[in-house]
Design a protein around this motif. Structure first.
Motif, PDB file in Angstrom:
ATOM      1  N   SER A  82       0.705  -1.057   0.074  1.00 22.37           N
ATOM      2  CA  SER A  82      -0.301  -0.119  -0.234  1.00 22.37           C
ATOM      3  C   SER A  82       0.871   1.189   0.387  1.00 22.37           C
ATOM      4  O   SER A  82       0.509   2.378  -0.310  1.00 22.37           O
ATOM      5  N   ILE A  83       1.892   0.940   0.703  1.00 23.12           N
ATOM      6  CA  ILE A  83       2.979   2.600   1.108  1.00 23.12           C
ATOM      7  C   ILE A  83       3.858   2.365   0.254  1.00 23.12           C
ATOM      8  O   ILE A  83       5.054   2.728  -0.332  1.00 23.12           O
ATOM      9  N   ASP A  84       4.197   0.849  -1.061  1.00 21.80           N
ATOM     10  CA  ASP A  84       5.292   1.009  -1.890  1.00 21.80           C
ATOM     11  C   ASP A  84       6.883   0.857  -1.051  1.00 21.80           C
ATOM     12  O   ASP A  84       7.701   1.766  -1.780  1.00 21.80           O
ATOM     13  N   GLN A  85       6.683   0.138  -0.139  1.00 20.51           N
ATOM     14  CA  GLN A  85       8.086   0.154   0.628  1.00 20.51           C
ATOM     15  C   GLN A  85       8.715  -0.812   0.636  1.00 20.51           C
ATOM     16  O   GLN A  85       7.373  -1.597   1.414  1.00 20.51           O
ATOM     17  N   PRO A  86       9.447  -1.505   0.280  1.00 15.60           N
ATOM     18  CA  PRO A  86      10.803  -0.814  -0.457  1.00 15.60           C
ATOM     19  C   PRO A  86      10.133  -0.933  -1.681  1.00 15.60           C
ATOM     20  O   PRO A  86       9.324  -1.035  -2.104  1.00 15.60           O
ATOM     21  N   GLY A  88       9.418  -0.582  -5.555  1.00 16.88           N
ATOM     22  CA  GLY A  88       9.283  -1.835  -6.012  1.00 16.88           C
ATOM     23  C   GLY A  88       8.344  -2.492  -5.546  1.00 16.88           C
ATOM     24  O   GLY A  88       7.648  -3.340  -6.773  1.00 16.88           O
ATOM     25  N   ILE A  89       8.495  -2.787  -4.070  1.00 14.53           N
ATOM     26  CA  ILE A  89       7.538  -3.520  -4.090  1.00 14.53           C
ATOM     27  C   ILE A  89       6.019  -4.098  -4.641  1.00 14.53           C
ATOM     28  O   ILE A  89       5.404  -5.170  -4.908  1.00 14.53           O
ATOM     29  N   ARG A  90       5.108  -3.135  -4.774  1.00 15.53           N
ATOM     30  CA  ARG A  90       3.996  -2.514  -5.360  1.00 15.53           C
ATOM     31  C   ARG A  90       3.842  -3.144  -6.269  1.00 15.53           C
ATOM     32  O   ARG A  90       3.036  -4.672  -7.012  1.00 15.53           O
ATOM     33  N   ALA A  91       4.764  -2.477  -7.634  1.00 14.95           N
ATOM     34  CA  ALA A  91       4.677  -3.473  -8.551  1.00 14.95           C
ATOM     35  C   ALA A  91       5.952  -4.209  -8.857  1.00 14.95           C
ATOM     36  O   ALA A  91       4.736  -5.735  -9.849  1.00 14.95           O
ATOM     37  N   ALA A  92       6.482  -4.468  -8.437  1.00 18.16           N
ATOM     38  CA  ALA A  92       6.544  -7.096  -8.030  1.00 18.16           C
ATOM     39  C   ALA A  92       5.460  -7.229  -7.881  1.00 18.16           C
ATOM     40  O   ALA A  92       5.504  -8.984  -7.682  1.00 18.16           O
ATOM     41  N   HIS A 107       1.294 -13.522  -2.570  1.00 14.10           N
ATOM     42  CA  HIS A 107       1.142 -13.024  -1.211  1.00 14.10           C
ATOM     43  C   HIS A 107       1.954 -14.219  -0.280  1.00 14.10           C
ATOM     44  O   HIS A 107       3.471 -14.038   0.165  1.00 14.10           O
ATOM     45  N   HIS A 108       1.712 -15.841  -0.619  1.00 15.32           N
ATOM     46  CA  HIS A 108       2.887 -16.684   0.229  1.00 15.32           C
ATOM     47  C   HIS A 108       4.276 -16.487  -0.800  1.00 15.32           C
ATOM     48  O   HIS A 108       5.048 -16.632   0.303  1.00 15.32           O
ATOM     49  N   GLN A 109       4.333 -16.294  -2.080  1.00 14.30           N
ATOM     50  CA  GLN A 109       5.469 -16.544  -2.372  1.00 14.30           C
ATOM     51  C   GLN A 109       6.378 -15.109  -2.009  1.00 14.30           C
ATOM     52  O   GLN A 109       7.395 -15.409  -1.392  1.00 14.30           O
ATOM     53  N   VAL A 110       5.490 -13.846  -1.634  1.00 12.38           N
ATOM     54  CA  VAL A 110       6.180 -12.553  -1.340  1.00 12.38           C
ATOM     55  C   VAL A 110       7.191 -13.288   0.483  1.00 12.38           C
ATOM     56  O   VAL A 110       7.949 -13.172   0.423  1.00 12.38           O
ATOM     57  N   MET A 111       5.527 -13.730   1.178  1.00 12.99           N
ATOM     58  CA  MET A 111       6.180 -14.747   2.636  1.00 12.99           C
ATOM     59  C   MET A 111       7.640 -15.078   2.537  1.00 12.99           C
ATOM     60  O   MET A 111       8.460 -14.961   3.691  1.00 12.99           O
ATOM     61  N   ARG A 138      11.071  -9.568  -7.404  1.00  9.87           N
ATOM     62  CA  ARG A 138      11.042  -9.540  -8.846  1.00  9.87           C
ATOM     63  C   ARG A 138      11.347 -10.694  -9.622  1.00  9.87           C
ATOM     64  O   ARG A 138      10.680 -10.916 -10.874  1.00  9.87           O
ATOM     65  N   ARG A 139      12.603 -11.844  -9.153  1.00  5.70           N
ATOM     66  CA  ARG A 139      12.488 -13.392 -10.304  1.00  5.70           C
ATOM     67  C   ARG A 139      11.199 -14.116  -9.965  1.00  5.70           C
ATOM     68  O   ARG A 139      11.116 -14.624 -10.516  1.00  5.70           O
ATOM     69  N   ARG A 140      10.524 -14.222  -8.816  1.00  4.00           N
ATOM     70  CA  ARG A 140       9.498 -15.187  -8.485  1.00  4.00           C
ATOM     71  C   ARG A 140       8.054 -14.463  -9.865  1.00  4.00           C
ATOM     72  O   ARG A 140       7.954 -15.402 -10.154  1.00  4.00           O
ATOM     73  N   ALA A 141       8.450 -13.155 -10.086  1.00  7.39           N
ATOM     74  CA  ALA A 141       7.426 -12.061 -10.966  1.00  7.39           C
ATOM     75  C   ALA A 141       7.991 -12.743 -11.751  1.00  7.39           C
ATOM     76  O   ALA A 141       6.877 -12.395 -13.566  1.00  7.39           O
ATOM     77  N   GLY A 142       9.190 -12.740 -12.409  1.00  4.78           N
ATOM     78  CA  GLY A 142       9.167 -13.330 -13.438  1.00  4.78           C
ATOM     79  C   GLY A 142      10.003 -12.668 -14.369  1.00  4.78           C
ATOM     80  O   GLY A 142      10.109 -11.800 -15.505  1.00  4.78           O
TER      81      GLY A 142
END
Length: 143
Positions: A82-86, A88-92, A107-111, A138-142
């Motif tokens: 929601s606050i894009d912190q760090p 780039g996290i929002r887009a990734a 979310h589970h991947q980000v966890m 980002r790697r997980r998002a490809g």
């Protein structure tokens, strides 16, 4: 800085669960928590009894997942996005959700990435590495 105790966190999630079930008004933070609670119906038993929740031990040797840690991580990631912190996290995270077709699965991947960053930070006695965390997502998002 807000630094809730383990009991504070458990009470918070139990109260959000109770309010959801009784259709009471939720605070904005409780509403975000509720959104993740309803996606985890398997946690209803742990959230239904505050005293049991406060007494529960989710040590590694017990082999049971800690629903309060899991929900807290969902809440933390939702706030980061929601606050894009760090930065780039929002887009990734959005790219990962699109790739997986599910915000929840993303979310589970980000966890996994968040847990890895925290583990490295604690193991090495260094500050959390936001860049490494973001790279992992980002790697997980490809990307």
């Amino acid at each position: 800085m807000f630094n809730p105790s383990q009991h504070d966190v458990r009470r918070f999630f139990c109260e959000a669960f109770r309010k959801e079930r009784t259709q009471e008004i939720l605070t904005p933070l409780e509403a975000v928590a509720r959104d993740w609670i309803v996606q985890h119906p398997e946690y209803a038993g742990q959230l239904d009894d505050v005293e049991q929740a406060l007494a529960a031990d989710y040590g590694v040797e017990g082999g049971q997942a800690n629903p309060f840690l899991h929900l807290s991580m969902h809440l933390s990631i939702a706030e980061q996005v929601s606050i894009d912190q760090p930065p780039g996290i929002r887009a990734a995270t959005q790219a990962l959700a699109q790739r997986l077709g599910s915000e929840h699965d993303a979310h589970h991947q980000v966890m996994e990435c968040l847990g890895e960053m925290i583990w490295h930070s604690q193991r090495n006695g260094t500050p959390p590495d936001g860049a490494a965390y973001l790279d992992c997502v980002r790697r997980r998002a490809g990307q």
